[in-house]
Motif scaffolding. Sequence first.
Motif, PDB file in Angstrom:
ATOM      1  N   GLU A 164      -1.070  -6.950  -2.559  1.00 15.83           N
ATOM      2  CA  GLU A 164      -0.711  -5.753  -1.783  1.00 15.83           C
ATOM      3  C   GLU A 164      -1.906  -4.818  -1.638  1.00 15.83           C
ATOM      4  N   GLN A 170      -4.527  -6.242   0.714  1.00 14.53           N
ATOM      5  CA  GLN A 170      -4.126  -6.100   2.113  1.00 14.53           C
ATOM      6  C   GLN A 170      -4.359  -4.676   2.606  1.00 14.53           C
ATOM      7  N   TRP A 171      -4.054  -3.694   1.768  1.00 15.81           N
ATOM      8  CA  TRP A 171      -4.253  -2.300   2.171  1.00 15.81           C
ATOM      9  C   TRP A 171      -5.732  -1.980   2.305  1.00 15.81           C
TER      10      TRP A 171
END
Length: 750
Positions: free
Chosen positions: A331, A334-335
């Motif tokens: 996560e 991806q950010w």
Amino acid sequence: MILLDEPTERVCAAILSGELRPVRLAVVAPGGYGKTAVLEHLAPASGVRLVDDAHLLGEADLAELVRYLDDEQAGLVIAARPHPRPAALNQVLGRLRGQIVLRPFDLARTEAYLRATGSGLPAEAVLTQTGGVPGLVRAVADLAALCHELDQAGAEVLCFLLAAEAGAGPDLAGGAAEAAHATGLLAADGTLLPIAARALRELIPRDRQIAVRRRLVEQQLERGGPLLRLVLPLAETGLTGAVMAKAFESAAGEAGADPALAAKLHEAAVRAGRPVTARWAEALARAGDFDSSLRLADQVLSTEHAPDRAEAARVAGAVLALRGQLARSAELFQWSGSGNSRCFALIGLVGTGRLAEAGRIAEKCTVDGPPTLLSSAVSATGRGILESVSGQPAVALSTLVHAAETLAPVSSGVLLPDSPAALGALVALHSGEAAIAEPLLDRAIEAGSLAARHRLLLAWIAMLRGDEETAEARLREAGDDLSPRDWLFSVGLRVGLARRASDLAALRRIWTQAREVVVRHPVDLFTFLPFGEFEVAAARLGERDRLAPHLRQARQLLAALGDPPLWASALHWSGLHAAILDEQPAEAAEHAGALTAAAGTGPYFAALAKAAECWLKVLGGDVDPEAVESAARGLHAVGLCWDGARLAGQAAIRTSDRKAMVVLLDCARVLQGREPSTAPGPVRLSDRERQVAELVLAGLTYKQIGDRLFISAKTVEHHMARMRQRLGATSRGELLAELRAELRPAHGTT
């Protein structure tokens, strides 16, 4: 005392005897070379005027010396440093006829001086410290002798000396080079002599040192030069301000090879006024301080207008991967949004079973900017992991090997969530290509990246081969200061080694840690090796229920990925053995069926399938020696040497055919790297050992055997240990099979 070399001694002797006249000589040398001592030595000479420290004389005094030399019979020996050199002094020196040359002590004169002064210091060490400068040789015993020299040094000279100590370059301190060399504290190449560096540290007041160093730092910043050695002594002084903050931060960038030092300098930069940065968090992570790294990265992420939020997300993603939290890591990557981060996110998504998301992000997993070694390697690693679940294992392994080779030259200074070498080794281990994994891991260790992880994987290879000694050595080399993910593999190795040694006591001891690590570390695709070991050990200890939720999670993960044979086969192989130990034939058959279905994937998978089928037959009492030997050798050929030997050994235990038993036991010995049995059975056991063996095979306990033979149970245990060692058995079951083979003529069939 004065120790002159032979040429200088001859000149002085000629002056003292009157052989040389009129005497018109100069003694020009840096401080500490013994100019004053030479003049004192020449004091008895008649008709010779002696002048010391002429470089400090005023114009009037120097003019008077010029007039004095108008008398052609006037004798003069004048001593001066090479700097300063006023014009009037040049006039005086120009009227002279020669020079007395003073040279540093060599080793012999250093030894002579130390003997004469009663010093017990080693001459070679003193020479190294002082460069042989006589005044510095004297100062070794009393550093305070240099106080006067340093007190008289002007700000420019002191600045130059401190710059020399920091290796900052001779041009940093302006035009003080000549004056600094005249102190005698510098070697011929301009480096500060060790004793002089010590004097600067110990004799210069702390506030004066700090003030001079700060001035040097400001100058170095202006010219864009290196700062690390200049600012190191200032890191703990609490200096603040924009200039020092920038200097500390720049120096931290220079300290990349030493992440702990870089983190210290980043901290100094923040104390001096810089905001918390992702680079500080990265340095802490590379130094192994994961908690502090995550705290700082989160602080940057929480600061809305921080310019390096994306970098902070990348750092946090890497740290969470090292801690085994692959889903949360993906996560954050991806950010973060960079090309490298997207590739790392892809790896995390595949590793946690989110194949659809991984496929979508793969389209964006491109190189940002120029194709550097790092970006090219990271991109290839992402492709390799995707290929491992959707393509041929050989293709995935090839991609990861190329990625590891590309990254090796630059890997030591990069914070990685995992390395292509480690991921490539895992793919190799899951496909029976350990020979490819070993050089990959060795080179990664040499490059200095994730060394503990790479050593643990090398230990795993050794364990699978049955080389417990090498496995244990590699395990020790990995150390105890491990990331949570490395701790998982470390505990898995200890469990595996205890199981392979049939050391139930050791297995029970390590199982406490295994339970803890299983709770703390979520299952992901890249942890199947240790979780497989835990599954077999849990069955051995009657604790399969404790591990069931985690194994269910692993099989759900595989299902989400489409049950790729590369990753699924390892889990089915460990599941087969756990089911066998737990006496669950239906479950064992289910795992064997899954292995058979994957047999077409490659030789490794075919070997597993063949061995699984053999195991089931052996357990059912159907022992075909040729089929067992072929399956066992097949396991050995794909790197599962211990498993191959165990299959042959267990089949030997279960057959009632003595000839088959001997053949299979010899096969087990060979696969373990030992010689097959050649000596006849009765010769290898003593009479007492044969008595003990017969009673053991009859089912008596050690105490019952002791009572019957009038010996203690401990002595019976000792006999059993000796027989096990002599027969080369690695487990109790194997020992009993060996004893049956040895005693079969007398013992009959059982």
